[in-house]
Design a protein around this motif. Sequence first.
Motif, PDB file in Angstrom:
ATOM      1  N   GLY A 135       4.407  -1.657  -9.267  1.00 19.83           N
ATOM      2  CA  GLY A 135       3.685  -1.968 -10.498  1.00 19.83           C
ATOM      3  C   GLY A 135       2.228  -1.536 -10.435  1.00 19.83           C
ATOM      4  N   LEU A 136       1.583  -1.770  -9.313  1.00 20.66           N
ATOM      5  CA  LEU A 136       0.190  -1.340  -9.155  1.00 20.66           C
ATOM      6  C   LEU A 136       0.077   0.179  -9.193  1.00 20.66           C
ATOM      7  N   ALA A 137       1.058   0.866  -8.600  1.00 15.70           N
ATOM      8  CA  ALA A 137       1.041   2.335  -8.607  1.00 15.70           C
ATOM      9  C   ALA A 137       1.155   2.882 -10.020  1.00 15.70           C
TER      10      ALA A 137
ATOM     11  N   VAL B 287       6.331  10.048  -8.500  1.00 15.83           N
ATOM     12  CA  VAL B 287       7.120   9.378  -9.531  1.00 15.83           C
ATOM     13  C   VAL B 287       6.232   8.992 -10.711  1.00 15.83           C
ATOM     14  N   SER B 288       5.052   8.484 -10.409  1.00 14.34           N
ATOM     15  CA  SER B 288       4.119   8.117 -11.463  1.00 14.34           C
ATOM     16  C   SER B 288       3.701   9.339 -12.278  1.00 14.34           C
ATOM     17  N   SER B 289       3.459  10.468 -11.596  1.00 11.25           N
ATOM     18  CA  SER B 289       3.093  11.698 -12.315  1.00 11.25           C
ATOM     19  C   SER B 289       4.192  12.116 -13.285  1.00 11.25           C
ATOM     20  N   ILE B 290       5.441  12.062 -12.826  1.00 10.80           N
ATOM     21  CA  ILE B 290       6.566  12.470 -13.668  1.00 10.80           C
ATOM     22  C   ILE B 290       6.725  11.523 -14.860  1.00 10.80           C
ATOM     23  N   LEU B 291       6.604  10.221 -14.629  1.00 12.03           N
ATOM     24  CA  LEU B 291       6.760   9.255 -15.712  1.00 12.03           C
ATOM     25  C   LEU B 291       5.654   9.383 -16.750  1.00 12.03           C
TER      26      LEU B 291
ATOM     27  N   PRO C 231       2.461   3.471 -22.083  1.00 13.09           N
ATOM     28  CA  PRO C 231       3.700   2.732 -21.789  1.00 13.09           C
ATOM     29  C   PRO C 231       3.972   2.573 -20.307  1.00 13.09           C
ATOM     30  N   VAL C 232       3.613   3.576 -19.504  1.00  7.02           N
ATOM     31  CA  VAL C 232       3.818   3.470 -18.058  1.00  7.02           C
ATOM     32  C   VAL C 232       2.973   2.345 -17.485  1.00  7.02           C
ATOM     33  N   MET C 233       1.739   2.217 -17.946  1.00  4.16           N
ATOM     34  CA  MET C 233       0.864   1.163 -17.436  1.00  4.16           C
ATOM     35  C   MET C 233       1.318  -0.222 -17.886  1.00  4.16           C
ATOM     36  N   LEU C 234       1.839  -0.334 -19.101  1.00  7.11           N
ATOM     37  CA  LEU C 234       2.331  -1.632 -19.564  1.00  7.11           C
ATOM     38  C   LEU C 234       3.524  -2.097 -18.725  1.00  7.11           C
ATOM     39  N   VAL C 235       4.451  -1.192 -18.455  1.00  8.78           N
ATOM     40  CA  VAL C 235       5.590  -1.544 -17.608  1.00  8.78           C
ATOM     41  C   VAL C 235       5.122  -1.866 -16.191  1.00  8.78           C
ATOM     42  N   GLY C 236       4.154  -1.103 -15.687  1.00  8.64           N
ATOM     43  CA  GLY C 236       3.628  -1.360 -14.356  1.00  8.64           C
ATOM     44  C   GLY C 236       3.009  -2.740 -14.230  1.00  8.64           C
ATOM     45  N   GLY C 237       2.279  -3.171 -15.243  1.00  6.85           N
ATOM     46  CA  GLY C 237       1.691  -4.509 -15.211  1.00  6.85           C
ATOM     47  C   GLY C 237       2.741  -5.604 -15.143  1.00  6.85           C
ATOM     48  N   LEU C 238       3.826  -5.431 -15.895  1.00  8.89           N
ATOM     49  CA  LEU C 238       4.913  -6.417 -15.861  1.00  8.89           C
ATOM     50  C   LEU C 238       5.590  -6.452 -14.484  1.00  8.89           C
TER      51      LEU C 238
ATOM     52  N   LEU D   2       0.823  -1.207   0.000  1.00 10.89           N
ATOM     53  CA  LEU D   2       0.000   0.000   0.000  1.00 10.89           C
ATOM     54  C   LEU D   2       0.858   1.259   0.000  1.00 10.89           C
ATOM     55  N   ALA D   3       1.970   1.233   0.742  1.00  6.84           N
ATOM     56  CA  ALA D   3       2.847   2.401   0.783  1.00  6.84           C
ATOM     57  C   ALA D   3       3.449   2.689  -0.590  1.00  6.84           C
ATOM     58  N   MET D   4       3.825   1.666  -1.313  1.00  6.29           N
ATOM     59  CA  MET D   4       4.343   1.868  -2.672  1.00  6.29           C
ATOM     60  C   MET D   4       3.247   2.375  -3.596  1.00  6.29           C
ATOM     61  N   LEU D   5       2.040   1.854  -3.422  1.00  6.44           N
ATOM     62  CA  LEU D   5       0.918   2.311  -4.238  1.00  6.44           C
ATOM     63  C   LEU D   5       0.697   3.807  -4.066  1.00  6.44           C
ATOM     64  N   TYR D   6       0.798   4.279  -2.834  1.00 13.23           N
ATOM     65  CA  TYR D   6       0.569   5.695  -2.562  1.00 13.23           C
ATOM     66  C   TYR D   6       1.841   6.532  -2.671  1.00 13.23           C
ATOM     67  N   GLY D   7       2.954   6.021  -2.118  1.00 11.31           N
ATOM     68  CA  GLY D   7       4.156   6.826  -1.994  1.00 11.31           C
ATOM     69  C   GLY D   7       4.841   7.142  -3.305  1.00 11.31           C
TER      70      GLY D   7
END
Length: 495
Positions: free
Chosen positions: A122-124, A74-78, A86-93, A65-70
């Motif tokens: 990955g979930l984040a 980083v997710s915004s920047i990527l 592409p960010v979601m595809l890498v996250g799924g892997l 959960l901390a990675m999902l939120y924290g």
Amino acid sequence: MGASGPRRGPGPPDGGWGWAVLGACFVITGFAYGFPKAVSVFFRALMRDFGAGYSDTAWVSSIMLAMLYGTGPVSSILVTRFGCRPVMLVGGLLASAGMILASFATRLLELYLTAGVLTGLGLALNFQPSLIMLGLYFERRRPLANGLAAAGSPVFLSALSPLGQQLLEHFGWRGGFLLLGGLLLNCCACGAVMRPPPGPGPRPRRDSARVRAAPSGGRTRRRLLDVTVCADRAFAVYAVTKFLMALGLFVPAILLVNYAKDAGVPDSEAAFLLSIVGFVDIVARPACGALAGLARLRPHVTYLFSLALMANGLTDLSSARARTYGALVAFCIAFGLSYGMVGALQFEVLMAAVGAPRFPSALGLVLLLEAVAVLIGPPSAGRLVDALKNYEIIFYLAGSEVALAGIFMAVATNCCLRRPKDGPPSPGTEGGAGDGEEAEAEVDSDLPPAGTEEPGGLEAMEVPSPGTGPSQPEVKTEEGSLCCCGGSAAAGLRA
């Protein structure tokens, strides 16, 4: 997928391919919120195999959960740099690889790094881009769309918890983790759905940027993460509320199965309690989203959110001594109803509070703050359970924190953010409380473009402005935070 993608039209389509995007958001939200709770089904087996206490084992869910939120910033920047798909595809892997590697773990530390850090990251990388893309496709129906997407959490929770119990009984926790890792590959399919909304013509500058005058000879500048939103009073109130809420909101759901088992409830019936929460939550989220979309209630969505928080806290407080299966079922029904209302409204309230252009940055910063609370709440609750051998005080503490969050938001909104009756609300604030944006003016859609913008790295990116003389001054552009899939995400998230 990136900055060279198709341009969007003047407004969200509110349908069309948006329904496919909504379906993908439904799945992503289900995995993001349901997976960390469903993993708790394996805790007793992990405690037995690794000889660990409950608090040490609970860190697996807490880190996830901390990675999902924290990792929100980083997710915004990527997403700003590479686009949503592409960010979601890498996250799924990454999410899938984390659970597969966790099935080979020989120490709890390895579980923390694989199931916790890798799967959580990955979930984040799937969760936040899916919310941004949903806003690109919906505006008028946005509360309903948010409610339907949020319903993925209870649907998946009600399915993943019994599924995890069956996998544990037939394949052990290692086989269960391996199969769940394969299941997470569906996140890649959801990422592939996230194409940018089609639309002719250039992006409307009104929705995509906030500008302020730049000095002579200046350059156009775009920020990947806009931290000036922290100066907004509405954002500050929301952030404090979310921190208090996250301290206690997830604790009952994480402890529920083991609480029931310690009360003498059979394992299969104990796991079914989470399904009851999920079934009620399934109905509550879209219903609350539709309710919040009504013309008379949408301006007061903040107070509706406060009411949901107070109801959830009072449910925990009143059910702290529930020991029979019937009492636990009643608690699950009340908890699922209030929990569903909170889940359906939380991001709608943030969109309304900070405005469309700053929503991506605000979301990332709020998730980072929430990560700190998640790292404090559930692990502390688990340590208290180990020390006191009593769940009652845990429910009292969790309920008090969530109820306090609701009271704080209602009081602060009424006292500090209530908008004047004579004037309309300023864009991007709840009651015109945007202190940090007073010097910035939103560009009208009929202004010519300020310049060409190219994706860059973590530093602000500069390109020459196409100044044409005194009648067209050079400007410094702050792109909210995000240029997603060739269009401005801010345009689609407009409140």
